[in-house]
Design an enzyme around this catalytic site. Structure first.
Site: not given
Length: 705
Positions: A85, A137, A260, A324, A351
């Protein structure tokens, strides 16, 4: 490590690399604050390309008229077959990249010669608490140092020339509930990083550390702590945490709360603010621990003073999040003309399926527009942007399953977006994928594993060909060019599956993106016309970058399929068609003629499970346990992707003792499969075995139709 050009380097160089380092030759210019504020076009010095995280390059030697001449200049095989990633960084002719397990590699950016390699030796047992693969990442550069955050919660400073460790610090509150997958950022001589863990017992935070010593300078917690202990807040932020505490309910702090900061961090020099996204509230199911209210500062963008970490403002995109819907996706800062007025704004496509435009200085909501189908909300308040939640989406209240659009993987996940000031378009890697939610009954938090309060078994994919084919048909990906000023899509590219790569846009009127089907593609930035592609032999989820050396422009991307979509989505995992991981760094330039070696043959696995000898009650109970403790790594309905073992094919399920030795005894803990004896009994392991065997036989019968 397999390096394509190792034969040319000779045995001596091979041994030197294996020993640890080939020092970067010559003097290197230190990376300064001024350079980070105005990144030289020839280099890529920070994860998002610049402080604004636009991922736009002013380079245009490679452009829409000659991109069809792009060829492979060099490549390097990575020594890990996990998801990849990272975005490479380039400085003073050296390319730095991380691979899975937080390992760092340094190469000559022109020739691909390996210079040094560093392995932080993350314990493989860390994998059990990494929700979405052992990924990383990227690194940060400042002065003569390189900074990398390891999966097990350490922040390390390395010498840029040799890879030697200069200091390291455990930054997470504990090494039980937290991991780090994100790339650090540098702000005013400090290195900023958060952590992941909102499905465990983590309390979100972002912290700044002195780049010379590793000493913590400030920390902002995204969730208030125990009120009896002053909310666990720094003095300057006590009022912000007192206000947030009023939006929770019950004893939220006992499960950490979530929120987080596992990816997005953006510094805006104009306002001296650090903007960052926060993760979901924990647990997902609000009823599981009596959570009530908006649950600040989860699923939000938060801004703090860069010098002190003092709270400045927040904007919550998904109040009372139960799906989520993290807001950890990349935050891009740009100057946009809105209604005839130039505004300094933050652009965010989280999201939950809406593109948000916020004032950077104040956090004021300017607009929010869905760019994908959305059914969890019926719309946004035009003044505040607060969503009007669909009553059916509150699954813990209805007691019924709800299939949300978008789903938990998100309309946009961590894969970076790009903004081009030349077109005014925000290029969004988009997922069109639903997700089923059902509240678990009588749920109690366990000593290990996810703590989300969901019934994963009841909504798992059935062994029904019609349902499976319907789900596959409805699941795909897109690359969307979003016209920010006019709040509409300028163009869209339809892709075979979700979880495609991050995006780079350039002044050459180009947009680059890798796909889950294994292609690295260039489009025109203004119209979305495909001009070039390269078969990468594996899915690409990372984002590309570009740089120049000796007057030649290069484009680099890290290839390697994996991540959350592969490990968690079962029969849908390979919808894009990649199907395997071949981890490689690919570097291109005009006129190059390099070729990749032929890929290894695909493994053809035939289901041949032992007969099911248990009871339906055993299989049901085992399925419930599997959905809670196993599915996140081994896939929905016991169907894995390409990274983790597909238990239906495992010889272990033929032996009750063998499975117990692994699940209860921890026999494979060195490979990431730790013991679950804190949550499961031997009889539970046997029920899980019966569920896997039953499911394997059902799928075998399905395959024969």
């Amino acid at each position: 490590m397999r390096i394509s050009f190792m034969r040319k380097l000779g045995l001596a160089s091979s041994l030197a690399l294996a020993a640890g380092a080939i020092a970067v030759p010559g003097a290197m210019a230190t990376v300064t604050e001024a350079m980070l504020r105005s990144v030289p076009g020839a280099e890529w010095l920070t994860y998002g390309g610049d402080y604004a995280e636009q991922r736009f390059s002013p380079l245009k030697q490679i452009n829409e008229y000659n991109v069809d001449q792009l060829g492979l200049a060099w490549y390097a095989d990575m020594d890990s077959a996990r998801g990849q990633e990272a975005t490479p960084l380039v400085h003073d002719g050296v390319l730095y990249v991380t691979t899975a397990w937080s390992m760092v590699k340094a190469y000559d950016a022109k020739t691909g010669k390996p210079l040094w390699a560093f392995d932080p030796k993350v314990p493989r047992s860390t994998l059990y608490r990494a929700c979405c693969d052992a990924v990383n990442r990227g690194v940060a550069l400042y002065g003569d140092k390189l900074f990398v955050a390891a999966l097990d919660g350490r922040l390390l400073a390395l010498d840029q020339k040799t890879g030697k460790v200069l200091w390291e610090k455990v930054t997470v509150p504990n090494q039980t509930d937290y991991t780090i997958t994100g790339a650090p950022r540098i702000v005013k001589g400090r290195v900023l990083i958060g952590a992941a863990g909102s499905e465990y017992m983590a309390r979100g935070y972002i912290a700044a550390y002195d780049t010379e010593t590793g000493k913590e300078v400030w920390r902002f917690n995204t969730v208030p702590g125990n009120p009896a202990k002053g909310f666990g807040a720094e003095g300057i932020n006590k009022a912000a945490h007192e206000a947030a505490a009023k939006t929770w309910g019950n004893k939220w702090w006992e499960l950490g709360g979530g929120g987080t900061v596992w990816d997005s961090i953006t510094y805006d020099p104009e306002t001296n603010l650090v903007l960052f996204g926060t993760g979901n509230a924990e647990p997902w199911n609000p009823a599981a621990n009596g959570r009530a209210g908006d649950s600040l500062y989860t699923s939000s963008i938060v801004a703090v003073n860069a010098d002190t970490g003092q709270y400045a403002w927040h904007y919550q995109e998904t109040p009372e999040d139960r799906w989520d819907f993290d807001s950890d996706q990349q935050i891009t800062v740009a100057d946009i003309v809105i209604n005839g007025e130039k505004r300094h704004v933050a652009l965010h496509a989280p999201k939950n399926g809406h593109v948000y435009v916020l004032d950077v200085k104040t956090g004021k909501f300017l607009s929010g527009t869905p760019w994908v189908p959305v059914n969890w909300a019926t719309g946004l308040d035009p003044e505040t942007g607060r969503p009007n939640i669909n009553p059916d989406a509150k699954y813990e209240k209805t007691g019924k399953a709800f299939v949300s659009l978008p789903g938990a993987v998100g309309a946009h996940s961590w894969q970076p977006q790009s903004y081009s000031p030349k077109t005014g378009y925000l290029y969004i890697p988009t997922n069109l994928a639903g997700w089923p939610y059902l509240a678990a009954k009588d749920w109690k938090p366990g000593a290990i594993g996810w703590k989300i309060g969901m019934d994963g078994y009841a909504v798992s994919m059935p062994a029904d060909l019609k349902i499976q084919e319907g789900a596959k048909a409805a699941t795909k990906g897109q690359l969307v060019a979003w016209d920010v000023a006019n709040r509409k899509a300028a163009w869209k590219i339809e892709l075979k599956g979700p979880s495609n790569g991050g995006v780079l846009s350039t002044a050459g009127n180009l947009v680059f993106q890798g796909t889950s089907s294994g292609e690295f593609v260039a489009y025109t930035a203004d119209k979305g016309e495909q001009l070039w592609s390269f078969p990468a032999q594996t899915g690409i989820i990372a984002a590309p970058m570009t740089y120049t050396i000796d007057g030649e422009q290069y484009v680099a991307v890290l290839a390697g399929w994996g991540g959350v979509w592969d490990v968690a989505t079962g029969v849908l995992a390979n919808k894009g068609g990649a199907g395997r991981n071949i981890s490689r760094l690919l570097v291109f330039k005009l006129g190059a003629k390099g070729e990749l070696p032929a890929p290894p043959p695909m493994n053809q696995m035939v289901l041949d499970p032992p007969p099911f000898t248990g009871t339906q009650a055993q299989a049901t109970h085992g399925g419930q346990l599997y959905g809670r403790y196993c599915a996140m790594c081994h896939g929905d309905a016991a169907i894995s992707g390409s990274l983790n073992p597909d238990l239906r094919h495992s010889g272990v399920i033929a032996s009750a003792d063998a499975l117990k030795a692994i699940v209860i005894g921890g026999q494979l803990h060195q490979m990431g499969m730790v013991s679950f004896k804190a949550a499961l009994k031997p009889a539970d392991a046997e029920d899980i075995r019966m569920y896997i065997i039953k499911r394997a036989n059902e799928d075998k019968a399905l395959a024969s139709r």
